[in-house]
Design an enzyme around this catalytic site. Sequence first.
Site, mmCIF file in Angstrom:
data_model
loop_
_atom_site.group_PDB
_atom_site.id
_atom_site.type_symbol
_atom_site.label_atom_id
_atom_site.label_comp_id
_atom_site.label_asym_id
_atom_site.label_seq_id
_atom_site.Cartn_x
_atom_site.Cartn_y
_atom_site.Cartn_z
ATOM 1 C CG ASP A 8 -9.352 -8.440 0.177
ATOM 2 O OD1 ASP A 8 -9.150 -7.711 -0.599
ATOM 3 O OD2 ASP A 8 -9.026 -9.500 0.039
ATOM 4 C CG ASN A 67 -4.413 -20.065 0.450
ATOM 5 O OD1 ASN A 67 -4.653 -19.519 -0.306
ATOM 6 N ND2 ASN A 67 -4.077 -19.659 1.704
ATOM 7 C CG HIS A 73 -6.588 -16.313 -0.722
ATOM 8 N ND1 HIS A 73 -5.509 -16.062 0.270
ATOM 9 C CD2 HIS A 73 -6.578 -15.505 -1.671
ATOM 10 C CE1 HIS A 73 -5.042 -15.273 -0.094
ATOM 11 N NE2 HIS A 73 -5.301 -14.822 -1.269
ATOM 12 C CD GLU A 98 -6.064 -17.104 3.668
ATOM 13 O OE1 GLU A 98 -5.881 -17.747 2.776
ATOM 14 O OE2 GLU A 98 -5.144 -16.361 4.035
#
Length: 243
Positions: free
Chosen positions: A67, A136, A138, A143
């Site tokens: 990413d 979280n 990811h 996400e």
Amino acid sequence: MRVFCAADYGRASRVAANIISAQVIMKPDCVLGLATGSTPIGTYEELVRRYEQGDLDFSKVHSINLDEYRGLSPENDQSYRYFMNTHLFDFINIDKKNTYVPDGLEPDKEKACRDYEEIIKAHGGVDLQILGLGHNGHIGFNEPGSVFEKETHCVTLAENTREANARFFKSMDEVPTEAYTMGIGSIMRARKIVVIVTGESKREIVKKAFLGPVTPEVPASILQLHSDVILVGDEPALTDFPR
Ligand code: GLP
């Protein structure tokens, strides 16, 4: 899924580096899928050390990163391209032309994502994908959401992700709001996946991701369905795992 529980961060980093080293030795022209974040820094340091000792040769290796923040240039010290150069590529004999990170400066979102998928396909996919885990759940910047987005796409970063990553920026305002990321499909097509999780702060999310139900609300949970995943962690992160 195989689980390696090491006593501490240093040992977990060496286990991850062992797996990557084996991959590079067994297939010198392999495609490595690489990740950023603080977790793999120790692994990269270990790879650099082994390269300096003459034990590893990266001259034929290609790498494809997960990413990149949208809007950051490769020279920006918070870009993931900069991270990879300064933590790994500058210190080993990989040819930088063979290293790929999404183009954060490409304004055309569709083009940026299409081009990156082409790169992955042209290389025949990823042999070994390294992953960290967001608090979280990811992976890359996939996400939590209602669907598993398959291909490389542009994401709006979750507020808690921006807050978690704000520690690297001068102020919260400077933290980008969007990123380009490989999709879950691109990640799941990797032939082998190594997930590195360290520290007590990851304990809850590791448990949810690998011992809980598979759900887009916890993107990493999809990894339970991959046939060759190795989870490498330290004691504090893997407290809940059966030994
Ligand atoms: C970032 C990256 C992820 C990384 C995650 C965890 O947002 N996009 O690829 O795995 O955060 O980071 P850390 O290792 O610093 O906890």
